[in-house]
Design a protein around this motif. Structure first.
Motif, short mmCIF file in Angstrom:
data_model
loop_
_atom_site.label_atom_id
_atom_site.label_comp_id
_atom_site.label_asym_id
_atom_site.label_seq_id
_atom_site.Cartn_x
_atom_site.Cartn_y
_atom_site.Cartn_z
N ASP A 186 0.81 -1.23 0.00
CA ASP A 186 0.00 0.00 0.00
C ASP A 186 0.84 1.28 0.00
N GLU A 187 2.14 1.18 -0.11
CA GLU A 187 2.97 2.39 -0.25
C GLU A 187 3.05 2.80 -1.72
N GLU A 188 3.25 4.12 -1.93
CA GLU A 188 3.35 4.67 -3.28
C GLU A 188 4.57 5.57 -3.38
N ILE A 189 5.02 5.77 -4.63
CA ILE A 189 6.07 6.74 -4.93
C ILE A 189 5.71 7.39 -6.26
N ARG A 190 5.90 8.70 -6.35
CA ARG A 190 5.66 9.42 -7.60
C ARG A 190 7.01 9.67 -8.25
N ALA A 191 7.17 9.21 -9.48
CA ALA A 191 8.45 9.27 -10.17
C ALA A 191 8.34 10.04 -11.47
N GLU A 192 9.44 10.64 -11.89
CA GLU A 192 9.49 11.28 -13.21
C GLU A 192 9.16 10.23 -14.26
N SER A 193 8.30 10.59 -15.22
CA SER A 193 7.70 9.59 -16.09
C SER A 193 8.69 8.76 -16.90
N GLY A 194 9.83 9.32 -17.25
CA GLY A 194 10.78 8.57 -18.06
C GLY A 194 11.87 7.88 -17.27
N SER A 195 11.71 7.79 -15.94
CA SER A 195 12.81 7.34 -15.10
C SER A 195 12.80 5.85 -14.77
N LEU A 196 11.73 5.13 -15.11
CA LEU A 196 11.63 3.73 -14.71
C LEU A 196 12.69 2.87 -15.39
N VAL A 197 13.42 2.09 -14.56
CA VAL A 197 14.32 1.06 -15.06
C VAL A 197 13.63 -0.29 -14.95
N GLU A 256 1.78 17.11 -25.37
CA GLU A 256 1.73 17.16 -23.91
C GLU A 256 1.81 15.74 -23.36
N THR A 257 2.75 15.50 -22.48
CA THR A 257 2.94 14.19 -21.88
C THR A 257 2.96 14.32 -20.37
N PRO A 258 2.57 13.27 -19.63
CA PRO A 258 2.58 13.34 -18.17
C PRO A 258 3.99 13.56 -17.64
N PHE A 259 4.10 14.41 -16.61
CA PHE A 259 5.40 14.66 -15.99
C PHE A 259 5.77 13.57 -15.00
N SER A 260 4.78 13.00 -14.31
CA SER A 260 5.08 12.00 -13.28
C SER A 260 4.18 10.78 -13.42
N THR A 261 4.68 9.67 -12.88
CA THR A 261 3.94 8.41 -12.84
C THR A 261 3.94 7.90 -11.40
N THR A 262 2.79 7.44 -10.93
CA THR A 262 2.68 6.89 -9.58
C THR A 262 2.83 5.38 -9.63
N PHE A 263 3.74 4.85 -8.80
CA PHE A 263 3.91 3.41 -8.64
C PHE A 263 3.41 3.02 -7.26
N ALA A 264 2.56 2.00 -7.19
CA ALA A 264 1.98 1.56 -5.93
C ALA A 264 2.24 0.07 -5.75
N ALA A 265 2.44 -0.34 -4.48
CA ALA A 265 2.73 -1.74 -4.17
C ALA A 265 1.49 -2.43 -3.62
N ASP A 266 1.05 -3.52 -4.26
CA ASP A 266 0.00 -4.36 -3.71
C ASP A 266 0.54 -5.19 -2.55
#
Length: 215
Positions: free
Chosen positions: A21-32, A56-66
């Motif tokens: 249930d934790e989340e992190i907001r990351a720059e959209s192009g940063s995922l490895v 126009e593209t999203p600046f951030s992406t939210t990643f959440a843990a189930d």
């Protein structure tokens, strides 16, 4: 949330370990990469958008843990990564140096900052961890009250909200982007400034005229 910064200082990566249930907001192009227990919630929305190649593209992406898992992030330029913990305060960040932040950190665009399409000055506020990156080495400058420091905007990573700033054009200083003069940021203390030893604007200004015809 736990974090580890690896491969410092030249090719740093950020490894985040999220509990359920934790989340992190990351720059959209940063995922490895991310583990199977982590994903992008279907109802997540972009907090900001930016213009990239005319769209126009999203600046951030939210990643959440189930359930507990990891997310690995990396910035677009070779360099270092560091963290700053906001405690009900403001931090100004050049948007291309932002990597990730906890949900308690709010974002607001504060307008154009460098002569580079899609980049802007980002205001972070609230409380929580923020992770920033540098192109090249990162340096720290601490200003006393009333002390002034002048910095090319392309070399700015971030500065604390207590620092007053003004962006001006200096006609007598050469601009990597071409045209008349260079953009500099006049910063007045007290507060801390983080700088980077290389400028993305300088890199892009070198690449553009050297692209093959038709590119």
């Amino acid at each position: 949330m736990e974090y580890e910064i690896t491969n410092q200082p030249a090719f740093a990566e950020l490894l985040l370990t999220l509990d359920a249930d934790e989340e992190i907001r990351a720059e959209s192009g940063s995922l490895v990469s991310h583990s199977a227990g982590v994903g992008v919630p279907p109802d997540s929305e972009a907090l900001l958008e930016r213009s990239v190649l005319g769209e126009e593209t999203p600046f951030s992406t939210t990643f959440a843990a189930d359930h507990p898992g990891t997310v690995r992030l990396a910035p677009p330029f070779p360099g270092d990564i560091f963290h700053y913990e906001l405690q009900d305060e403001t931090l100004y960040v050049q948007s291309c140096t932002f990597l990730a932040a906890e949900p308690g950190v709010d974002f607001e665009e504060k307008g154009s900052f460098v002569e580079c399409a899609g980049d802007f000055l980002l205001e972070l506020s609230g409380s929580g961890l923020a992770f920033l990156s540098s192109y090249g080495a990162v340096s720290i400058v601490s200003l006393d009250p009333g002390e002034r420091y002048i910095l090319d905007t392309g070399h700015v990573v971030a500065f604390e909200g207590s620092v007053d700033f003004e962006v001006t054009r200096v006609d007598t200083v050469h601009s990597h982007a071409g045209g008349r003069g260079a953009l500099v940021c006049e910063l007045d203390g007290p507060g801390t400034i983080w700088t980077q030893s290389r400028s993305p604007v300088a890199l892009l200004s070198w690449i553009a005229p050297n692209l093959p015809d038709g590119e």
